[in-house]
Write an enzyme that holds these catalytic residues in place. Structure first.
Site, PDB file in Angstrom:
ATOM      1  N   CYS A   1       0.758  -1.321   0.037  1.00  0.00           N
ATOM      2  CA  CYS A   1      -0.015  -0.152  -0.090  1.00  0.00           C
ATOM      3  C   CYS A   1       0.832   1.218   0.150  1.00  0.00           C
ATOM      4  CB  CYS A   1      -0.872   0.092   1.136  1.00  0.00           C
ATOM      5  SG  CYS A   1      -1.890  -1.309   1.564  1.00  0.00           S
TER       6      CYS A   1
ATOM      7  N   ARG B   1       1.567   1.654  -6.021  1.00  0.00           N
ATOM      8  CA  ARG B   1       1.920   0.706  -4.991  1.00  0.00           C
ATOM      9  C   ARG B   1       0.656   0.038  -4.738  1.00  0.00           C
ATOM     10  NH1 ARG B   1       6.331   1.573  -2.283  1.00  0.00           N
ATOM     11  NH2 ARG B   1       5.329   0.303  -0.387  1.00  0.00           N
TER      12      ARG B   1
ATOM     13  N   TRP C   1      -3.412  -1.976  -1.475  1.00  0.00           N
ATOM     14  CA  TRP C   1      -3.561  -3.066  -2.403  1.00  0.00           C
ATOM     15  C   TRP C   1      -4.080  -4.206  -1.467  1.00  0.00           C
ATOM     16  CZ3 TRP C   1      -1.344  -7.854  -2.851  1.00  0.00           C
ATOM     17  CH2 TRP C   1      -1.218  -8.549  -4.113  1.00  0.00           C
TER      18      TRP C   1
ATOM     19  N   ASN D   1       0.979  -0.741   6.004  1.00  0.00           N
ATOM     20  CA  ASN D   1       1.164  -1.180   4.875  1.00  0.00           C
ATOM     21  C   ASN D   1       2.017  -2.435   5.423  1.00  0.00           C
ATOM     22  OD1 ASN D   1       2.532  -2.189   2.560  1.00  0.00           O
ATOM     23  ND2 ASN D   1       4.181  -0.558   2.490  1.00  0.00           N
ATOM     24  N   GLY D   2       1.624  -3.653   4.765  1.00  0.00           N
ATOM     25  CA  GLY D   2       2.322  -4.969   5.367  1.00  0.00           C
ATOM     26  C   GLY D   2       1.318  -5.916   5.483  1.00  0.00           C
TER      27      GLY D   2
ATOM     28  N   GLU E   1      10.319 -12.691 -20.621  1.00  0.00           N
ATOM     29  CA  GLU E   1      10.170 -11.300 -20.130  1.00  0.00           C
ATOM     30  C   GLU E   1       9.256 -10.528 -21.096  1.00  0.00           C
ATOM     31  OE1 GLU E   1       9.963  -7.480 -18.515  1.00  0.00           O
ATOM     32  OE2 GLU E   1      10.484  -9.438 -17.849  1.00  0.00           O
TER      33      GLU E   1
ATOM     34  N   LYS F   1       5.297  -9.122 -19.611  1.00  0.00           N
ATOM     35  CA  LYS F   1       4.756  -7.912 -20.109  1.00  0.00           C
ATOM     36  C   LYS F   1       3.436  -8.040 -20.682  1.00  0.00           C
ATOM     37  CE  LYS F   1       6.996  -5.937 -18.057  1.00  0.00           C
ATOM     38  NZ  LYS F   1       8.163  -6.540 -17.359  1.00  0.00           N
TER      39      LYS F   1
ATOM     40  N   GLU G   1       0.999  -9.044 -17.811  1.00  0.00           N
ATOM     41  CA  GLU G   1       0.603  -8.170 -16.782  1.00  0.00           C
ATOM     42  C   GLU G   1      -0.116  -6.960 -17.215  1.00  0.00           C
ATOM     43  OE1 GLU G   1       5.259  -7.018 -16.031  1.00  0.00           O
ATOM     44  OE2 GLU G   1       3.854  -6.935 -14.584  1.00  0.00           O
TER      45      GLU G   1
ATOM     46  N   HIS H   1       8.517 -30.445 -26.844  1.00  0.00           N
ATOM     47  CA  HIS H   1       8.400 -31.633 -25.462  1.00  0.00           C
ATOM     48  C   HIS H   1       7.152 -31.145 -24.792  1.00  0.00           C
ATOM     49  CE1 HIS H   1      12.672 -32.556 -26.292  1.00  0.00           C
ATOM     50  NE2 HIS H   1      12.898 -31.291 -26.232  1.00  0.00           N
TER      51      HIS H   1
ATOM     52  N   LYS I   1       3.670  -2.024  -7.644  1.00  0.00           N
ATOM     53  CA  LYS I   1       4.913  -1.842  -8.344  1.00  0.00           C
ATOM     54  C   LYS I   1       6.070  -2.638  -7.289  1.00  0.00           C
ATOM     55  CE  LYS I   1       8.124  -0.492 -10.860  1.00  0.00           C
ATOM     56  NZ  LYS I   1       8.284  -0.859 -12.322  1.00  0.00           N
TER      57      LYS I   1
HETATM   58  C1  AGP Z   1       7.648  -6.563 -13.617  1.00  0.00           C
HETATM   59  O1  AGP Z   1       7.001  -5.870 -14.791  1.00  0.00           O
HETATM   60  C2  AGP Z   1       6.769  -6.503 -12.256  1.00  0.00           C
HETATM   61  N1  AGP Z   1       6.255  -5.266 -11.728  1.00  0.00           N
HETATM   62  C3  AGP Z   1       7.334  -7.657 -11.208  1.00  0.00           C
HETATM   63  O2  AGP Z   1       7.410  -8.814 -11.688  1.00  0.00           O
HETATM   64  C4  AGP Z   1       8.680  -7.037 -10.729  1.00  0.00           C
HETATM   65  O3  AGP Z   1       9.604  -7.204 -11.658  1.00  0.00           O
HETATM   66  C5  AGP Z   1       8.881  -7.972  -9.644  1.00  0.00           C
HETATM   67  O4  AGP Z   1       7.757  -7.525  -8.524  1.00  0.00           O
HETATM   68  C6  AGP Z   1      10.409  -7.448  -8.678  1.00  0.00           C
HETATM   69  O5  AGP Z   1      10.224  -6.087  -8.385  1.00  0.00           O
HETATM   70  P1  AGP Z   1      11.456  -5.694  -7.978  1.00  0.00           P
HETATM   71  O6  AGP Z   1      12.401  -5.475  -9.146  1.00  0.00           O
HETATM   72  O7  AGP Z   1      11.201  -4.161  -7.517  1.00  0.00           O
HETATM   73  O8  AGP Z   1      12.166  -6.437  -6.820  1.00  0.00           O
END
Ligand code: AGP
Length: 610
Positions: free
Chosen positions: A2, A27, A74, A100-101, A483, A487, A490, A506, A605
């Site tokens: 959060c 966040r 969140w 937050n946590g 990757e 992208k 997500e 396979h 994020k």
């Molecule tokens: C990637 O686009 C995502 N936001 C997520 O997978 C991110 O890479 C992951 O949470 C790791 O975050 P960090 O690099 O801040 O540790």
């Protein structure tokens, strides 16, 4: 994960808190709330949805207060709703808490409080804390001590801010596992989950460490440990501007961050390459040169996109240093009882520097005596501060939840670390100079790819209605396939899988028909012919093929449905180029689907909870 913001001073806290919450929305953004205390009232306004909804509610009334706290959520426990939003309130409506946590032992604490007669309104784990503080206020008679006693009963992680009707001259804050910074102003002070929320008001910040509690007044603050020992906190100057954290005229932070990669990649290598000697210079590793170069093993641990960067790093380091490298998901590494020795070097990659699993893996490796290096973007973040040494990637603030420029800058820094070690092993000066030359000419190659933004947007039109995707690559480009798939997943919510191209036979090949688009990363390297055979196998099953290929590759055009060309570089740097079209493809498909690219559903994020 959060976002927390608090203000105490002489100005009206409301607009300051709302602005700060908007800057922290990456966040968490499923519900929001604000709590203020002034001489006449204690008021909480909260809502399901984004900060903008909260703002509408607040503008209906005319609330003014020099003291306030705000939260953007969140959800972890309890669905996004008004009652589960923060601040949480005690029954007497005198204590407001934002958190937050995760409170892991909330069920036990809740049971004890319910037996004492406390009534709970929400489904969250956090509400237990405001009642626990209320419980201790009865005996401790001041908020600071009540918070301290309450937190001594808590298991889990927290970044909290609390205000109390009877002590309207302060905010009490505390942290364990979740980031919290105090912003120092003139006759005003701020608190936030990260500096983005307070940079418009001050560049003077204090980082709270785990197990620290602080009382913040408008003209001073003092911090103690959770066991009541006084501590002197250092004030840091942060070098960040509002422009850097605004959209700069782009429709989305993600597009801005993709399009600024020629700058971010340059910033990641600026002042770190010495062409004359064929070496890289990394001040953050000073004093550890020999220990790193003599590592018996290098382990790279991370999550998500950073884990994909780690996989590319494995290829680089093994190719150039001859040191065995292992790549570990931080979330598995921390619980797997990994065998680690003091001859191991463990590199932790994290854009935010706050990812809970990576932080815990760092603690685990440190406990076992390994040399722990951090590769982070956020300056002053916890992983950066807790590592023995490290390298900042200097990509600049990354606000878009889908990581883009941080990934390419992580690859640049992994190449710098590879050069740093290899020149202390078998790589000679001219070989080092060749790599440096290739790094220098990367920038113009990145610009050439970014210029194809419009063409890539047109190609995205062809794939916007697809339900599934397969991404395939070999060698350095297997992680790029992962990757690219991440992208797309997500931000467009389309199911996509990345695979080593050879693995297709396979199993995944069973998925291929005219409805399954397959994205190949087919660079002209030592496995090019193998990738071409894989393309033929997909064509034979009517799969639609989009290829990322090198500029001089005319042959592949005849084989595939669409091709995006990227300039050629040396193998270890080629992923920095080949990933960019995949970032743009995912971006345009998501935009065409009308989705909120910067704040994709269910994501945040920085994942500061397990
Ligand atoms: C990637 O686009 C995502 N936001 C997520 O997978 C991110 O890479 C992951 O949470 C790791 O975050 P960090 O690099 O801040 O540790």
């Amino acid at each position: 994960m959060c976002g927390i913001v608090g203000y105490i001073g002489e100005k009206n806290s409301i607009p300051i808190i709302l602005e700060g919450l908007k800057r922290l929305e990456y966040r968490g953004y499923d519900s929001a709330g604000i709590g203020i205390i002034n001489t006449t009232e204690c008021k909480v306004v909260k809502t399901k949805g984004k900060v903008a909804e909260l703002e509408k509610l607040i503008n209906k009334g005319s609330i003014h207060s020099n003291l306030g706290i705000g939260h953007t959520r969140w959800a972890t426990h309890g669905e996004p709703s008004m009652v589960n939003a923060h601040p949480h309130i005690n029954e007497a409506h005198t204590i407001f808490l934002i958190h937050n946590g995760i409170i892991e032992n909330y069920a036990t604490l809740k049971k004890g409080l319910q037996e004492e007669g406390y009534k709970f309104k929400s489904e969250t784990d956090k509400e237990v804390l405001v009642h626990l503080i209320d419980h201790y206020l009865k005996t401790k008679n001041n908020l600071f001590q009540a918070v301290r006693y309450a937190l001594n009963e808590v298991e889990g992680t927290y970044g909290i801010a609390v205000i109390y009707k009877n002590e309207p001259e302060k905010i009490v804050v505390a942290r364990k596992g979740s980031p919290l910074v105090i912003g120092i102003g003139k006759n005003e002070n701020f608190v936030a989950s990260d500096v983005n929320a307070l940079i418009a008001h001050t560049s003077q910040v204090v980082y709270l460490e785990d197990g620290e509690v602080a009382e913040i007044y408008k003209d001073r603050f003092h911090a103690k440990t959770i066991s009541d020992e006084n501590i002197i906190k250092e004030i840091h100057e942060v070098d960040l501007s509002i422009d850097e954290i605004s959209k700069g005229g782009f429709s989305h932070y993600m597009l801005k961050e993709i399009m600024e990669q020629s700058d971010s990649i340059f910033n990641s290598m600026r002042g770190r390459l010495v062409l004359k000697e064929g070496i890289s210079k990394l001040g953050g590793l000073q004093g550890f040169e020999e220990r790193i170069a003599n590592s018996s093993r290098i382990i790279i641990s991370a999550c998500g996109t950073s884990w994909h960067a780690a996989l590319v790093g494995e290829y680089m380091l093994e190719e150039y240093t001859g040191i065995p490298v292992e790549v570990e998901y931080a979330s598995e590494f921390r619980y797997r009882h990994p065998v680690i020795t003091k001859n191991d070097t463990v590199i932790f990659i994290s854009q935010s520097g706050e990812t809970a699993d990576t932080l815990a893996a760092l603690k685990e490796a440190k406990k076992k005596g390994a040399l722990c290096l951090g590769v982070c973007n956020v300056v002053g973040s916890t992983i950066a501060r807790d590592s023995d040494a490290g390298v900042y990637i200097h990509a600049g603030p990354e606000i878009g939840v889908a990581s883009t420029k941080a990934f390419t800058s992580q690859l640049v820094v992994l190449a710098l670390i590879t050069l740093f070690i290899a020149r202390r092993k078998n790589l000679n000066m001219s070989e080092g100079q060749e790599i440096i030359h290739e790094m220098h000419i990367l920038i113009s190659k990145v610009e050439a790819i970014l210029k194809q933004n419009k063409e890539i947007e047109k190609i995205a039109d062809e794939y916007v209605n697809c339900k599934n995707f397969l991404y395939l690559g070999r060698g350095y480009h297997f992680p790029v396939a992962l990757e690219g798939a991440l992208k797309l997943k997500e931000i467009s919510y389309i199911h996509a899988e990345g695979y080593p191209a050879a693995e297709m036979k396979h199993g995944p090949i069973a998925l291929i028909d005219e409805n399954m688009p397959v994205v190949f990363i087919a660079m002209k390297d030592s496995v090019y012919e193998k990738v071409i055979s894989n393309i033929e196998e997909v064509k034979a099953r009517k799969g639609r093929i989009l290829a990322i290929a090198n500029e001089d590759d005319d042959y592949i055009e005849k084989l595939v449905d669409h091709v995006i060309k990227v300039p050629k570089s040396i193998n270890m740097l080629q992923p920095i180029l080949s990933v960019i079209p995949l970032q743009l493809l995912a971006y345009h498909i998501a935009v065409k689907k009308g989705l909120n690219v910067d704040q994709p559903r269910n994501l945040a994020k920085s994942v500061t909870v397990e």
